[in-house]
Design an enzyme around this catalytic site. Structure first.
Site, PDB file in Angstrom:
ATOM      1  N   TYR A   1       4.177  -9.179  -4.640  1.00  0.00           N
ATOM      2  CA  TYR A   1       3.316  -8.710  -5.728  1.00  0.00           C
ATOM      3  C   TYR A   1       3.374  -9.721  -6.860  1.00  0.00           C
ATOM      4  O   TYR A   1       4.406  -9.878  -7.509  1.00  0.00           O
ATOM      5  CB  TYR A   1       3.808  -7.332  -6.164  1.00  0.00           C
ATOM      6  CG  TYR A   1       2.986  -6.594  -7.194  1.00  0.00           C
ATOM      7  CD1 TYR A   1       1.746  -7.034  -7.623  1.00  0.00           C
ATOM      8  CD2 TYR A   1       3.471  -5.404  -7.731  1.00  0.00           C
ATOM      9  CE1 TYR A   1       1.012  -6.329  -8.557  1.00  0.00           C
ATOM     10  CE2 TYR A   1       2.751  -4.679  -8.658  1.00  0.00           C
ATOM     11  CZ  TYR A   1       1.522  -5.150  -9.074  1.00  0.00           C
ATOM     12  OH  TYR A   1       0.808  -4.441  -9.999  1.00  0.00           O
TER      13      TYR A   1
ATOM     14  N   LYS B   1      -0.095  -8.839  -2.830  1.00  0.00           N
ATOM     15  CA  LYS B   1      -0.953  -8.125  -3.769  1.00  0.00           C
ATOM     16  C   LYS B   1      -1.159  -9.051  -4.953  1.00  0.00           C
ATOM     17  O   LYS B   1      -0.216  -9.397  -5.671  1.00  0.00           O
ATOM     18  CB  LYS B   1      -0.327  -6.799  -4.229  1.00  0.00           C
ATOM     19  CG  LYS B   1      -1.200  -6.056  -5.236  1.00  0.00           C
ATOM     20  CD  LYS B   1      -0.529  -4.800  -5.773  1.00  0.00           C
ATOM     21  CE  LYS B   1      -1.416  -4.157  -6.845  1.00  0.00           C
ATOM     22  NZ  LYS B   1      -0.763  -2.976  -7.473  1.00  0.00           N
TER      23      LYS B   1
END
Length: 307
Positions: free
Chosen positions: A141, A169
């Site tokens: 992320y 992400k």
């Protein structure tokens, strides 16, 4: 027809699910199960639990574990569950990853360690150590606005060789970096900002991890459905139709957690309060959210049949 990228086993339309609380601020597992069931029924093929939108900084380890188990019970195998486990402390992160695996998560979401702003070699070591701690796939992320550090493209290129690091992400806002990594690795890239959902899919992204999907899951999915069917004009129209709601949820000056929780009760869905230090949306913001949602649903009802 366009040639669309494949969606990995984690799914394509993922929701960064809020964590419902009771009026007193306790974890609402019944509400979480009801919300999760609704999101899956409305088109989400994956749920991200205990992420930023799930208020992970203010939920306990026990609550995180209980949330995974409850949502797994509710959705079964109809959706993948990705558990947020990233913290500023490697030892704590390893504990959360192992507990997520035991509780039934399908993968873990691993944010870069925040606040201490470690250099890239330390970030890479943190990711590798966590990936080695369980048998679960890992989604990295990259959200420098919250962590204070980028996960640099060269770091991602090196990490792509790890057998359990499978996806990113992306909340960096750096489309060039994303395309560089996608072109040179098999990492599945997910848009972490709703305004980028269609754009990232168009250049090879795997899908989205959407905050707006808490309140409009089917509308978020329809954008990607249209693109994947080769109807780029319709995908663009649908993304544009979503834009006022995306703006209201994501660009009001408040965290998406706050805005999603302000709108969900009006839709008859569980939410509850946010936990301090977050504060609820004020009446004018809530009214703007409801107006944006009403505009979206009115447009849906007026769309000609067959579109």
């Amino acid at each position: 027809m366009t040639s669309t990228p494949p969606s990995p086993s984690l799914g394509r339309t993922l929701c960064a699910m809020i964590t419902p609380f009771t009026a007193s601020g306790a974890l609402d597992l019944d509400g979480a199960q009801r919300l999760a069931g609704h999101l899956v029924a409305e088109g989400c093929d994956g749920l991200v639990l205990s992420g930023t939108t799930g208020e992970s900084p203010t939920t306990t380890d026990t609550e995180k574990r209980s949330l995974i188990a409850a949502v797994r019970e509710a959705v079964g195998t109809r959706a993948t569950l990705i558990a947020g486990v990233g913290t500023p402390d490697t030892a704590h992160t390893l504990t959360l990853a192992r507990e997520a695996e035991r509780a039934g998560a399908d993968a873990v979401l691993l944010v870069a360690p925040y606040y201490s702003r470690p250099p890239q070699d330390a970030i890479e070591a943190y990711f590798r150590e966590t990936a080695d701690a369980t048998d679960l796939p890992v989604v990295l992320y990259d959200i420098p606005a919250r962590t204070g550090v980028r996960v640099e493209p060269d770091t991602l290129l090196r990490l792509a060789g790890h057998p359990r690091i499978v996806a990113v992400k992306d909340c960096s806002g750096d489309f060039l970096a994303a395309q560089k990594v996608m072109a040179r690795t098999d990492l599945a890239y997910y848009a972490g900002c709703d305004e980028h959902n269609l754009a990232l899919r168009a250049v090879g992204g795997a899908g989205c991890v959407s905050t707006v999907a808490n309140v409009a899951p089917s509308a978020v999915r329809r954008v990607l459905d249209a693109f994947d069917k080769g109807d780029t004009a319709e995908a663009t129209r649908l993304q544009h139709r979503l834009t006022p709601l995306i703006e209201a949820v994501m660009a009001s000056g408040l965290p998406g957690t706050v805005t999603a929780k302000a709108l969900l009760p009006a839709l008859g869905l569980p939410a509850g309060p946010v936990r301090p230090p977050l504060r609820p949306a004020d009446p004018s913001t809530t009214a703007a959210l409801r107006e944006a949602y009403a505009h979206l649903t009115a447009d849906v009802s007026s769309t000609p049949a067959g579109r």
